[in-house]
Scaffold this motif. Structure first.
Motif: not given
Ligand SMILES: Cc1ncc(COP(=O)(O)O)c(C=O)c1O
Length: 404
Positions: A52-58, A272-288, A366-371
């Motif tokens: 939920x920390x990566x969503x923060x919206x009920x 959770x972060x992958x739901x919003x896909x913020x900037x810090x999650x752009x650099x993974x080989x396993x998913x985009x 703009x995009x936030x670095x985190x979700x």
């Protein structure tokens, strides 16, 4: 030059929000759904507990929980968990970080429905003592469900190198079994699960842009750490199961879903972060993932050629205070932050050729670095469907809730 897809997204977001005054935040529902489906595919049948920390919206949490592949919430504070459970959002909430909030623990023990729904995190006898003390002062307390947190960090070269978050002191099967025995010896406590979050794998991109050597070093570390942890995690789970049954073993995060799920000892993934896909999650080989959570700022100045200045924007992410924590200009493509000014408290200059196509009153995205941290800056999220707003929903902040 913008790709046709980027130009189309820009048109959609501008059209959907034309009647609104920026700064504002949106969540692109199609992008979020695609990201959720991709996370569920990567989990290969094991349920994902939504962080939920990566969503923060009920409203968004509720939409995600209705999707295939997601089950339960990983909350970040006990007051938050009590609020979510009281509002009927979920009857399966794991608070992923220890609490010393005696008032909230008292509320938990005194509310049978909440006590059945919520599990709190422990990693030492002091945590157990604190819970017991609260229970002792409660009238007709319900048993408190607890989960043991495991240290997943990678330690090598005789302890000279240590990679991973400084969280739990519980590291070995013997440590974990001893804490499990302590828990089961206390009548007011119930051992429900075990959690082992490998942040050095799940939260560190293995393909950093423009840094191939660093990327190789990260992949080497992650391979070694993953191999070590798989063996240790299985041994810890076996040791704890020999003391008491476990309902769940939680592991992983957005960046490791497909890896963590292969371990037989792990029964669910926390992500959770992958739901919003913020900037810090752009650099993974396993998913985009597709950038889903964005914020718009108005252009308020044009200081000269190749630069516009937007109002606000200094929404930095938590963590090591480096440039990766800054928001990233997204649309129109071809804008970048000024190295000296970064993202400012009240104004953010944006440099690049695209600036010359922008007028006063236009908006930049703009995009936030985190979700989820984006939601600490905005009271509402506009849920964009195509080129319209399907709904506008309050964030935690919009509901007057600032848990951390
Ligand atoms: C305990 C725990 N599990 C899982 C995660 C992964 O969350 P996310 O997928 O949002 O990165 C985190 C993130 O910090 C965490 O602390």
């Amino acid at each position: 030059m913008m790709t046709p897809a980027a130009a189309s997204d820009l048109r959609r977001y501008n059209a959907a929000t034309a009647h609104l005054e920026p700064p504002l935040a949106v969540l692109d529902l199609a992008a979020m759904r695609a990201n959720a489906e991709s996370m569920a595919r990567r989990a290969a049948g094991k349920p994902i507990r939504v962080a939920s920390k990566s969503v923060r919206c009920r409203a968004v949490l509720s939409r995600v929980l209705a999707m295939d592949g997601f089950r339960g919430i990983m909350a970040y504070t006990l007051p938050e968990a009590l609020w979510l459970s009281g509002s009927g959002l979920s009857d399966d909430i794991l608070v992923a970080y220890p609490t010393t909030d005696a008032g909230a623990l008292g509320q938990l023990a005194g509310d049978a429905a909440a006590a059945a729904a919520i599990t709190v995190m422990v990693d030492c006898a002091e945590h157990l003592d604190l819970i017991e003390k609260v229970i002792a002062g409660a009238a007709e307390p319900s048993p408190v469900r607890v989960c043991i947190d495991i240290d997943t960090s990678f330690i090598t070269l005789g302890g000279r190198i240590r990679v991973g978050a400084r969280r739990s002191p519980v590291r070995t099967p013997a440590d974990a079994a001893a804490l499990a025995r302590d828990i089961v010896s206390r009548p007011g406590l119930r051992l429900a699960g075990l959690m082992a979050y490998e942040g050095q794998i799940a939260g560190v991109g293995d393909n950093p842009a423009g840094r191939p050597l660093y990327g190789r070093a990260i992949r080497y570390m992650q391979r070694k750490s993953g191999a070590e942890l798989a063996i240790r995690r299985a041994a810890i789970v076996a040791a704890v199961r020999s003391v008491a049954p476990l309902e769940f073993v939680n592991g992983g995060g957005t960046g490791s879903v497909e890896k963590t799920t292969t371990e037989a000892a792990v029964t669910e993934i926390g992500a959770g972060s992958g739901l919003y896909q913020p900037g810090l999650f752009d650099s993974y080989r396993g998913f985009s993932g597709r950038p889903a959570a964005l914020f718009a700022l108005p252009v308020v100045r044009r200081p000269g050629r190749g630069v516009v200045t937007a109002l606000g924007g200094g929404y930095l992410a938590s963590g090591a205070g480096d440039a990766a924590r800054l928001p990233r200009p997204f649309l129109p493509a071809g804008l970048r932050l000024d190295k000296d000014e970064g993202a400012g408290e009240v104004q953010t200059p944006l440099l690049g050729g695209a600036a010359d196509g922008l007028r006063i009153g236009d908006r930049v995205w703009l995009r936030h670095a985190k979700a989820g941290e984006l939601c600490e800056r905005f009271g509402e999220l506009h849920l964009v469907d195509g080129d319209t707003i399907a709904a506008t929903v309050p964030t935690y902040r919009g509901e007057g809730k600032a848990f951390l």
